[in-house]
Each structure stands twice: as structure tokens, then as C-alpha cells.
Design a protein around this motif. Sequence first.
Motif, PDB file in Angstrom:
ATOM      1  N   VAL A 137      -0.085 -12.779   4.194  1.00  0.00           N
ATOM      2  CA  VAL A 137      -0.041 -11.563   5.021  1.00  0.00           C
ATOM      3  C   VAL A 137      -1.132 -11.632   6.073  1.00  0.00           C
ATOM      4  O   VAL A 137      -1.793 -10.642   6.381  1.00  0.00           O
ATOM      5  CB  VAL A 137      -0.176 -10.296   4.147  1.00  0.00           C
ATOM      6  N   ALA A 329      -0.775  -3.202  12.869  1.00  0.00           N
ATOM      7  CA  ALA A 329       0.031  -4.176  12.124  1.00  0.00           C
ATOM      8  C   ALA A 329      -0.228  -4.059  10.625  1.00  0.00           C
ATOM      9  O   ALA A 329       0.713  -4.171   9.815  1.00  0.00           O
ATOM     10  CB  ALA A 329      -0.292  -5.587  12.611  1.00  0.00           C
ATOM     11  N   SER A 332       1.566  -0.913   9.357  1.00  0.00           N
ATOM     12  CA  SER A 332       3.015  -1.111   9.388  1.00  0.00           C
ATOM     13  C   SER A 332       3.469  -1.996   8.234  1.00  0.00           C
ATOM     14  O   SER A 332       4.491  -1.712   7.579  1.00  0.00           O
ATOM     15  CB  SER A 332       3.414  -1.728  10.724  1.00  0.00           C
ATOM     16  N   PHE A 333       2.734  -3.050   7.943  1.00  0.00           N
ATOM     17  CA  PHE A 333       3.106  -3.936   6.840  1.00  0.00           C
ATOM     18  C   PHE A 333       3.013  -3.208   5.503  1.00  0.00           C
ATOM     19  O   PHE A 333       3.889  -3.351   4.640  1.00  0.00           O
ATOM     20  CB  PHE A 333       2.198  -5.165   6.852  1.00  0.00           C
ATOM     21  N   GLN A 334       1.966  -2.432   5.305  1.00  0.00           N
ATOM     22  CA  GLN A 334       1.808  -1.709   4.046  1.00  0.00           C
ATOM     23  C   GLN A 334       2.898  -0.659   3.856  1.00  0.00           C
ATOM     24  O   GLN A 334       3.396  -0.463   2.742  1.00  0.00           O
ATOM     25  CB  GLN A 334       0.433  -1.038   3.994  1.00  0.00           C
ATOM     26  N   GLN A 336       5.923  -0.827   4.973  1.00  0.00           N
ATOM     27  CA  GLN A 336       7.177  -1.520   4.675  1.00  0.00           C
ATOM     28  C   GLN A 336       7.241  -2.014   3.238  1.00  0.00           C
ATOM     29  O   GLN A 336       8.322  -2.305   2.739  1.00  0.00           O
ATOM     30  CB  GLN A 336       7.341  -2.705   5.634  1.00  0.00           C
ATOM     31  N   HIS A 337       6.117  -2.092   2.566  1.00  0.00           N
ATOM     32  CA  HIS A 337       6.077  -2.617   1.202  1.00  0.00           C
ATOM     33  C   HIS A 337       5.599  -1.579   0.190  1.00  0.00           C
ATOM     34  O   HIS A 337       4.923  -1.904  -0.783  1.00  0.00           O
ATOM     35  CB  HIS A 337       5.184  -3.865   1.148  1.00  0.00           C
TER      36      HIS A 337
END
Length: 377
Positions: A137, A329, A332-334, A336-337
Motif C-alpha cells: 500500500v 490517497a 481514500s484507500f482506507q 475502500q477497505h
Amino acid sequence: MGSFLPSGRVGPPPWASENRPPYVACVHGATRRGPVSTARGAPRRQPDFNAHGLTGASAMESQKEARTLQKPVARPPGASRSQTPNDKERREGSAVPAAAALGAEADDDSADGLWELPVEPAERRPECTRCSRPQKVCLCPFLPAHPLHISTHLYIIQHPAEENKVLRTVPLLAACLPQDKCKVKIGRRFSEERDPELSTVCRKSGTLILYPGAEAANLEEFILDSPVYPSTIIIIDGTWSQAKDIFYKNSLFRHPKQQEDFHLQARKRALTRTVTMQVQLKTSISSQYVIRMQPTNRCLSTLECAAVALSILEKNNYIQETLLRPLQALCSFQLQHGAQIRLSKEHLLKNGLYPKPMPKNKRKLRKMELLMNSVKI
């Protein structure tokens, strides 16, 4: 009771005699010796009962019988004893503690064996050397290709509890700036003896510390009025309670400055005032660090504070945009998961969505009321 004679005539028993008085039934099935008068209306001798309702002779005989019953009965080697249900239950009951003791000993033995096993250290995922994120990541694609060129020195005073947090923002900030311009110092207490470098920096007139408060000046207004342009800014990294503890318990960050005369261009007159090193940001932007709850909508993360402050001091808005890109970013990644957007405590209180009960402590309750009324704490 009589005995049968050979002639068939019933006579007195052989143990009955004139010199030996017959047995007389007594209470509790016991017997006593004594003459018995057969005459009608003759006075009877009252027996002397002991505490158990028995006479002295009968009590002695009952004690003898009890001792006789307690003596074990000799059995031949091959004889078997018939077990009654009570005896069987007693044997089973005594076997249970024995089995439990054996089980406890077995558990202790197995536990002792566990201590002798070699302990393998937990392997952490390989991290990126630049952004300090796991390689799977990595956020390096969102970082600038080269560190930003700035003239301001940035000192981050980080609370020890923030050092090992997974979603900390200081590594992302340090990855965007030159190493000689961004320095991170970890600790809660600082003094001239412990950190001479930081002490020297705090005594300079061009050093500012970013911490909100009643005595703090607006950064944008301060750089307009100050005759010495700030060259260094200090930012405290931690929760609000941790930052408050570091700021107020380190006199190093609140050194009084010498009084200087400078000209206010806005008012066009000279004033004498004390140049303060404490400044705050006056901005209307909301925090983009949405995966962590903030007290109010105006509270910013450490990276966001540094981005806004450096863009003001360097007079370059591109710095703010570049520093906020990896934070966006990350969030946004967190999200999405599995992560969720964390609204500020102020927003939850105003809309009746705060999940926890109101505190009973008067000081904390007062803070909650100020948050609901949009009063700066």
C-alpha cells in the motif's frame, strides 16, 4: 422369655437366677439392671439418665458396642465385599478429586513444556523506505518526485504515543520535504540540557510555534507586521490533550521575546509590543483526514497544519496542494477497505448523533456545551 425343657415344659431361661436381676427395657431400646416389684401399686425406682437419655450402665454398654462396630472385621484373603450404593458413591466421589489433581498436574506439565518452546518474532510487512508504509500500500506515487524547495525550517515535536501509530501523517510530511528542512523530535519534556539544539532554535526571534489559544496571533497577520520574517516554525504532533500537555509543561516553547519597535503599515504608526512566538491558523477549510475523529470541523491534522503554514510562509499555494495529495490517497484507500468517515464531535453533538452519554464531569460537560455552541475552546 422362657426356654424349652426336654420334658416340653416351659421354664425360666437359664441365665435367670435369684441373685441376678432381670433386664428391664428402658428408653432408646437400652436396658438396665434392678429389682422389679411385681406387686400392684409398688413404687418403681426411677432410672438415672445421662445427657443422652441413658443410664450409666447402659451408656457404658452403648459405648462398648460403638467401639466394637468401629473395629475392622477380619476377612479371608479371597473374600469379596458387597458394595452398597452409598459405598459406591463414596468411592466415586473420592475418585473425582484424584482425577482432577491428575489433570491439573498434566496441565502444569504441558504449560512447562510451552515455556521451553522457542519464540519466533512476529514478522512485519516490508515497509517502503520513503513513505514508511507497507510496500503493498505504498503511497510514493502520490508524493512529489523531488522534495519541495522551501526556505522555512520545520520542527515536529512528536508525542511518543504517535510514533507507532499506523495511520500517522508525519512520515508522509517528512517524505515531501528536504531532510535538512524537516526534523522530527520525539518526547514529552525538553530542556536546554536535554536538547541544546531545540533550545537555541526557540530563543531565536524568527521562530514561531503553531498552537491555538487566546494569546496566539494570526499567522497571516503576524508575518505582515513582524520586522523579522519567520524562518522556523514548530508544530506539535499528538492528540489535543497530548499537545496541550507538551505545550504548557515545556517552558522552552514560551520564552519571552525582547520588545521591539516596528511600524504597522495598516495603521501607519509605531507601536511598542512584545513579539510573540505563538501563532495560529485562521482558515475556513475543513479537515480532509476523515478517517479520524476531530473535536471540531476547524481542527486539522499535523500534515494539514504544516501544509497551510508553509504555503503562507513561502507564499506558494502549490505547497499545500502537493502536501495534501498523499493524505487524500491514504484516506481514500482506507475508506475502500472498510474504514468509515469519522465526523467531528462538534457535528455529532449539534445533530444529536453523539453515541456516548454526556460526561458527568463539569469541566468536560462545559467543553461539550462550547462545542455545541460553536465557541472556540
